[in-house]
Design a protein around this motif. Sequence first.
Motif, short mmCIF file in Angstrom:
data_model
loop_
_atom_site.label_atom_id
_atom_site.label_comp_id
_atom_site.label_asym_id
_atom_site.label_seq_id
_atom_site.Cartn_x
_atom_site.Cartn_y
_atom_site.Cartn_z
N PRO A 30 0.82 -1.22 0.00
CA PRO A 30 0.00 0.00 0.00
C PRO A 30 0.85 1.27 0.00
O PRO A 30 2.09 1.21 0.07
CB PRO A 30 -0.82 -0.13 1.29
N ARG A 31 0.20 2.41 -0.03
CA ARG A 31 0.88 3.70 -0.08
C ARG A 31 1.46 4.04 1.29
O ARG A 31 0.77 4.62 2.14
CB ARG A 31 -0.09 4.78 -0.54
N ILE A 32 2.70 3.67 1.54
CA ILE A 32 3.35 3.91 2.82
C ILE A 32 4.71 4.57 2.58
O ILE A 32 5.25 4.53 1.47
CB ILE A 32 3.55 2.61 3.63
N SER A 33 5.26 5.16 3.64
CA SER A 33 6.60 5.74 3.56
C SER A 33 7.57 4.81 4.29
O SER A 33 7.27 4.29 5.36
CB SER A 33 6.63 7.13 4.20
N ILE A 34 8.73 4.59 3.66
CA ILE A 34 9.73 3.67 4.21
C ILE A 34 11.09 4.37 4.16
O ILE A 34 11.45 4.96 3.14
CB ILE A 34 9.81 2.37 3.40
N GLN A 35 11.84 4.27 5.25
CA GLN A 35 13.21 4.77 5.25
C GLN A 35 14.11 3.66 5.78
O GLN A 35 13.80 3.02 6.78
CB GLN A 35 13.35 6.03 6.09
N ALA A 36 15.21 3.44 5.07
CA ALA A 36 16.15 2.39 5.44
C ALA A 36 17.49 3.02 5.79
O ALA A 36 17.95 3.96 5.13
CB ALA A 36 16.31 1.39 4.30
N PHE A 37 18.14 2.48 6.84
CA PHE A 37 19.46 2.94 7.26
C PHE A 37 20.39 1.73 7.24
O PHE A 37 20.24 0.80 8.04
CB PHE A 37 19.39 3.56 8.66
N CYS A 38 21.34 1.75 6.31
CA CYS A 38 22.15 0.56 6.04
C CYS A 38 23.62 0.82 6.36
O CYS A 38 24.12 1.95 6.24
CB CYS A 38 22.02 0.14 4.58
N GLU A 39 24.31 -0.25 6.72
CA GLU A 39 25.75 -0.17 6.99
C GLU A 39 26.58 -0.75 5.85
O GLU A 39 27.76 -0.45 5.75
CB GLU A 39 26.07 -0.90 8.30
#
Length: 427
Positions: A30-39
């Motif tokens: 669905p229409r959602i906001s996602i933020q990823a923090f990767c190493e």
Amino acid sequence: MSNLAYDTSLDSADTAHQDISAMQAVRPIPRISIQAFCETEGVAGPIERAGEDRRMARAHLKVHMGGIPTAIEFYQSAPTPNLIILESRAEPKQLLEQLYQLSEHCDPTSKVVVIGHYNDVGLYRELIRSGISEYVIAPISMADIVSVISSIFVDPEAEPIGRSLAFIGAKGGVGSSTIAHNVAWSMSSLFKSEVVVADLDLAFGTANINFDQDPAQGMAEAVFSPERIDEVYLDRLLAQCAENLSLLAAPSTLDRVYDFDAEAFTHIIDTAQRTAPVLVLDVPHAWTGWTRNTLTKADDVVITATPELANLRNAKNLVDMLKRLRPNDPPPKLIINQAGMPKRPEISADDFAEPLGLTPMAIIPFDPLLFGNASNNGRMLGEMDAKSPIVASIGEIAHVLTGRSDVKTKKKAALGSLLERLKRARK
């Protein structure tokens, strides 16, 4: 370990094939906001590729490098999204401490997925107990990411969404619409399953003629009144063609122009997919924002072509473009139609399919009598001659597209001078 369902260590040579297979059962996010923090790039790469998948088209995904410390600093001055994906190479105790610090800056409604590097049952249980939605062990694949997001945000109790099958001709007049309508009819009659046909060629669509229908309303009312579209309103627009077959007909008139933006049909298609297990999209031979968007988002694309050079060139362009637009989906299906037309020089089926890298689902012979009689009488081929080999081919296509059988592979043939002819045609 059963709790860690997303632990993946697949050989890199198999990853692409495994991703495509795994993604077939995943429903749109669905229409959602996602933020990823990767190493690591090994985790950031699959997440970025996941954001490009058609099932993630509505979601907004942003990937940051830096892991949990960067997320803590970031959310001190920014609101948290619907989903935060965190990669951490920290040991379990340090990981839990970092997550506690992050929780002081996060909205309690935000979901969190942690990608760790420790296969630890105790850590998994502690994370789930503390409210983390999922713990995934690196290395991960693109399919893992989309599957995890789907498991969190797609309601498993919701009614299943029907499959969308987009039919398009490599060239005008190759019989794509006729094939689409007959395959839809075959699915509805063979499997006793509800099928909806949507004629997207508003100016020149032929579904109303082929099914002998003249509905007062149809696709035009849907596309020009998007604010009214829901399952109840759509049901009123459908014309009943057979016991398990309904039609969203095109007006087939020229009293207005039909210029649409890229998302014009998206809501209609989404709503129609909730009303029937199979939605057949009769896409006109055109290249616009909305046709491209429709083909990109369909569960399967079927290209119909006749065995001559212009069709080969167009089919190759379509196949190559769809491969770029749909990197995590199987290639489109191919139907060669009107084969063996008298006095017409044509390319053999093997030579036609070879540069496309596809095995035809069916090779349908030229039969103007059967097709002409069916069209003139507003009947399907199976109604005109149920014992025809062509009808059997249509039935086999229905089986393949519904997953009841596979395309039979054939031995590849030599190309000869075909590619040179194709190059000359492009100049």
